[in-house]
Design an enzyme around this catalytic site. Sequence first.
Site, PDB file in Angstrom:
ATOM      1  N   CYS A   1      31.904  -9.819 -18.336  1.00 50.22           N
ATOM      2  CA  CYS A   1      31.136 -10.392 -17.343  1.00 50.22           C
ATOM      3  C   CYS A   1      31.293 -10.039 -15.783  1.00 50.22           C
ATOM      4  O   CYS A   1      31.614  -8.825 -15.224  1.00 50.22           O
ATOM      5  CB  CYS A   1      32.166 -11.941 -16.425  1.00 50.22           C
TER       6      CYS A   1
ATOM      7  N   ARG B   1      28.687  -5.441 -19.690  1.00 52.25           N
ATOM      8  CA  ARG B   1      30.267  -6.191 -18.877  1.00 52.25           C
ATOM      9  C   ARG B   1      29.830  -7.617 -19.935  1.00 52.25           C
ATOM     10  O   ARG B   1      30.925  -7.949 -20.076  1.00 52.25           O
ATOM     11  CB  ARG B   1      30.339  -6.689 -17.786  1.00 52.25           C
TER      12      ARG B   1
ATOM     13  N   TRP C   1      29.876 -12.948 -20.117  1.00 57.82           N
ATOM     14  CA  TRP C   1      30.968 -13.521 -21.342  1.00 57.82           C
ATOM     15  C   TRP C   1      31.266 -13.978 -21.243  1.00 57.82           C
ATOM     16  O   TRP C   1      32.743 -14.653 -20.834  1.00 57.82           O
ATOM     17  CB  TRP C   1      31.303 -12.112 -21.179  1.00 57.82           C
TER      18      TRP C   1
ATOM     19  N   ASN D   1      34.156 -13.865 -12.311  1.00 54.23           N
ATOM     20  CA  ASN D   1      34.680 -12.832 -13.308  1.00 54.23           C
ATOM     21  C   ASN D   1      35.729 -12.821 -13.896  1.00 54.23           C
ATOM     22  O   ASN D   1      36.829 -12.253 -12.982  1.00 54.23           O
ATOM     23  CB  ASN D   1      33.734 -11.413 -13.468  1.00 54.23           C
ATOM     24  N   GLY D   2      36.385 -13.255 -15.017  1.00 50.27           N
ATOM     25  CA  GLY D   2      38.062 -14.070 -15.066  1.00 50.27           C
ATOM     26  C   GLY D   2      38.599 -14.799 -15.196  1.00 50.27           C
ATOM     27  O   GLY D   2      36.889 -15.152 -16.044  1.00 50.27           O
TER      28      GLY D   2
ATOM     29  N   GLU E   1      39.099   4.985 -36.552  1.00 44.83           N
ATOM     30  CA  GLU E   1      37.646   4.260 -35.226  1.00 44.83           C
ATOM     31  C   GLU E   1      36.231   4.504 -36.071  1.00 44.83           C
ATOM     32  O   GLU E   1      35.725   3.497 -35.832  1.00 44.83           O
ATOM     33  CB  GLU E   1      38.393   5.916 -34.399  1.00 44.83           C
TER      34      GLU E   1
ATOM     35  N   LYS F   1      34.071   1.706 -35.021  1.00 48.43           N
ATOM     36  CA  LYS F   1      32.311   1.717 -34.166  1.00 48.43           C
ATOM     37  C   LYS F   1      31.473   0.689 -35.784  1.00 48.43           C
ATOM     38  O   LYS F   1      30.435   0.296 -35.722  1.00 48.43           O
ATOM     39  CB  LYS F   1      32.147   3.229 -34.780  1.00 48.43           C
TER      40      LYS F   1
ATOM     41  N   GLU G   1      31.928  -2.816 -35.309  1.00 46.79           N
ATOM     42  CA  GLU G   1      30.976  -3.119 -34.120  1.00 46.79           C
ATOM     43  C   GLU G   1      30.552  -3.728 -33.770  1.00 46.79           C
ATOM     44  O   GLU G   1      29.460  -4.108 -33.572  1.00 46.79           O
ATOM     45  CB  GLU G   1      32.083  -2.231 -33.025  1.00 46.79           C
TER      46      GLU G   1
ATOM     47  N   HIS H   1      48.423   0.393 -52.561  1.00 43.54           N
ATOM     48  CA  HIS H   1      48.983  -0.133 -52.592  1.00 43.54           C
ATOM     49  C   HIS H   1      47.761  -1.386 -52.899  1.00 43.54           C
ATOM     50  O   HIS H   1      48.138  -2.392 -51.478  1.00 43.54           O
ATOM     51  CB  HIS H   1      50.035  -0.325 -51.354  1.00 43.54           C
TER      52      HIS H   1
ATOM     53  N   LYS I   1      32.030  -4.990 -22.866  1.00 40.95           N
ATOM     54  CA  LYS I   1      32.955  -3.177 -22.796  1.00 40.95           C
ATOM     55  C   LYS I   1      34.486  -3.143 -22.092  1.00 40.95           C
ATOM     56  O   LYS I   1      35.026  -2.517 -22.478  1.00 40.95           O
ATOM     57  CB  LYS I   1      32.043  -1.955 -21.570  1.00 40.95           C
TER      58      LYS I   1
HETATM   59  C1  G6P Z   1      36.545  -3.813 -25.270  1.00 44.54           C
HETATM   60  C2  G6P Z   1      35.737  -2.531 -25.601  1.00 44.54           C
HETATM   61  C3  G6P Z   1      35.854  -1.323 -26.410  1.00 44.54           C
HETATM   62  C4  G6P Z   1      37.288  -0.843 -26.177  1.00 44.54           C
HETATM   63  C5  G6P Z   1      38.286  -1.763 -25.278  1.00 44.54           C
HETATM   64  C6  G6P Z   1      39.515  -0.858 -25.201  1.00 44.54           C
HETATM   65  O1  G6P Z   1      37.240  -3.967 -26.516  1.00 44.54           O
HETATM   66  O2  G6P Z   1      34.500  -2.659 -26.470  1.00 44.54           O
HETATM   67  O3  G6P Z   1      35.282   0.279 -26.881  1.00 44.54           O
HETATM   68  O4  G6P Z   1      38.546   0.322 -27.134  1.00 44.54           O
HETATM   69  O5  G6P Z   1      38.124  -2.751 -25.442  1.00 44.54           O
HETATM   70  O6  G6P Z   1      39.115  -0.908 -23.383  1.00 44.54           O
HETATM   71  P1  G6P Z   1      39.353   0.370 -22.678  1.00 44.54           P
HETATM   72  O7  G6P Z   1      38.944   0.376 -21.123  1.00 44.54           O
HETATM   73  O8  G6P Z   1      41.180   0.306 -22.012  1.00 44.54           O
HETATM   74  O9  G6P Z   1      39.736   1.514 -23.634  1.00 44.54           O
END
Ligand code: G6P
Length: 614
Positions: A2, A27, A75, A101-102, A487, A491, A494, A510, A609
């Site tokens: 949000c 956000r 969100w 937001n929250g 990672e 990606k 996501e 395994h 984000k």
């Molecule tokens: C969310 C974002 C990720 C990020 C994670 C941790 O899930 O989509 O891209 O890695 O939060 O966020 P931070 O801001 O704590 O690195």
Amino acid sequence: MCGIVAYIGKQEAYPILINGLKRLEYRGYDSAGVALLNDKNELNVYKTKGKVSDLESFAKDKDISGHIGIAHTRWATHGEPNDINAHPHLSRSGNIALIHNGIIENYLTIKKELENRGYVFKSSTDTEVLVNLIEDVQITQKVDLFEATRIALNHVNGAYAIALIEKGHPDTLIAARKGSPMVIGLGDGEFFIASDATPIVGMTSQVVYIENEEVVKVKLGEDLKLKTIDDVEMTPYIQELQLNLESIEKGGFDHFMLKEIYEQPTTVRDTMRGRLHADLGTVTLGGIFDYEQKILNARNIIIVACGTSWHAALVGSYLIEVYAGIRVKVEYASEFRYREPVIYPDDVVIAISQSGETADTLAAIDIAKKKGATVLGICNVIGSSISRATDAGIYTHAGPEIGVASTKAFTAQVAVLTMMAIRLAELNGHLPKSKIMELIHELDLIPEKIQTTLERSAIVKDIAAEMKDCHNAIYLGRLQNFPVALEGALKLKEISYIHAEGYPAAEMKHGPIALIDKDMPVIFIATNKSTYEKVVSNVQEVKARHGKIISVVTEGDVLVKEMSDYVIEIPDTECTYAPLLATIPLQLLAYYIAVLRGCNVDQPRNLAKSVTVE
Ligand code: G6P
């Protein structure tokens, strides 16, 4: 999670709010809304499911006048994303509009109490409960909105960043925060409130970050009035904003994510600037200088993080162990906070976070502090909650990351951790000076090598075309390349919604090996020298089962190259630096696949984000 933005001043509020929402859309983007108080004292609320552009279409022919307003991009947490649940929410009388937001954790209890007194709710949100609680306090205790908000927030558990406007008060905005972030921009006869500074950039450079459990009254012609919810007056601390407009625009790229991938030669250089001295063969980490002995003498070093930052932490733990001979534990912040972790006062906890706002990481910090540990931060966003909650820390200086999938923040975090590992090794003498010099010299070359890696990435588009219709993918790597595999898989998940798993290559036998057939792409990160032959065997095992082999290798590689269907070469470097290079083509691979599948790269479904709720 949000985004909120509010404006009061001499300009028309609507364009500023919409522009601000667009900058905050990373956000959350499942619904959006705006409330404007016009010169006839009418409080107009427009809100709709969808993105900010949908809100613009919806509000096109409506009265969007007014010099004061609040706006929100959502969100969803409570209630599905639809028009009714979208913010702003109005109080029963229709006099007060609120954005939030929250999460208000005890909203059901409050809702029940209000319902018992005749309140009826239209939405399923906790926010509508909060605005009515505030109005109820205002009426029953005969106080103004500022005071009512302060009192009401004493009855609330959870996290909030809220902004309110009220009919009959065109010169006043009220706001408050706990957990969720909030910044106020102070202009010339105008004020801006936002979840982060991006909507404020270009408008003013004077900002005040609101602290937890503070309520603020923004009134034209008056100084900010700041109080804690316990009724203690506070003095606003005005700071200079360190952000420029170019850094939050796409700069000719199709997506923020692509721009941010291509920024990495510069951002990694920025991360190391003034810290890595290749000429002197030293590393200086000013932010934690006073804590170096604490780190060296720590009973335990524990890194807490989430998502991509957690992957960076895994790379860091590997490097600190190898270079400095110090064991480091890495924990998911979300698990750590509920695990009743054993923490000693002589432990050092390092929190890594791009946004500096992740709720789980903040909660983990809180626990570590309560147990007396020293808490350090590695954050990207300057002035963020985590950077303020920690005893000391290191900023990554990667600049604003707007694409939801983290890219440049990861390499910047790894660069910080690499410098930290080298510095610790220098201090405790675990590596000979000559090796330290070699590591520093090579690290200094990494930005150029990232550039070379990017220039060699044409092949990645071909691989993306080959992989775009697959349903699954496996990423394999060993040692410091295991987090790279995680990672790479993250990606892909996501932004392209393809199921992907990252595994240590040797673990394949395994379980994951059962999945391999001709339709399974297997991405090997095969740059390690020490385990090279082992990985060659793993590649053979996949080949024998007709899996499609895509490998990231060091230039000059022969064996893995021969067995692979596709090969991506990265420049030769110190083996342990591979994550800084090998991650780049994997970011691009996910990006191109997502584009080919028609996915919304910068705003993938269901993600946000900055995750400011649990
Ligand atoms: C969310 C974002 C990720 C990020 C994670 C941790 O899930 O989509 O891209 O890695 O939060 O966020 P931070 O801001 O704590 O690195």
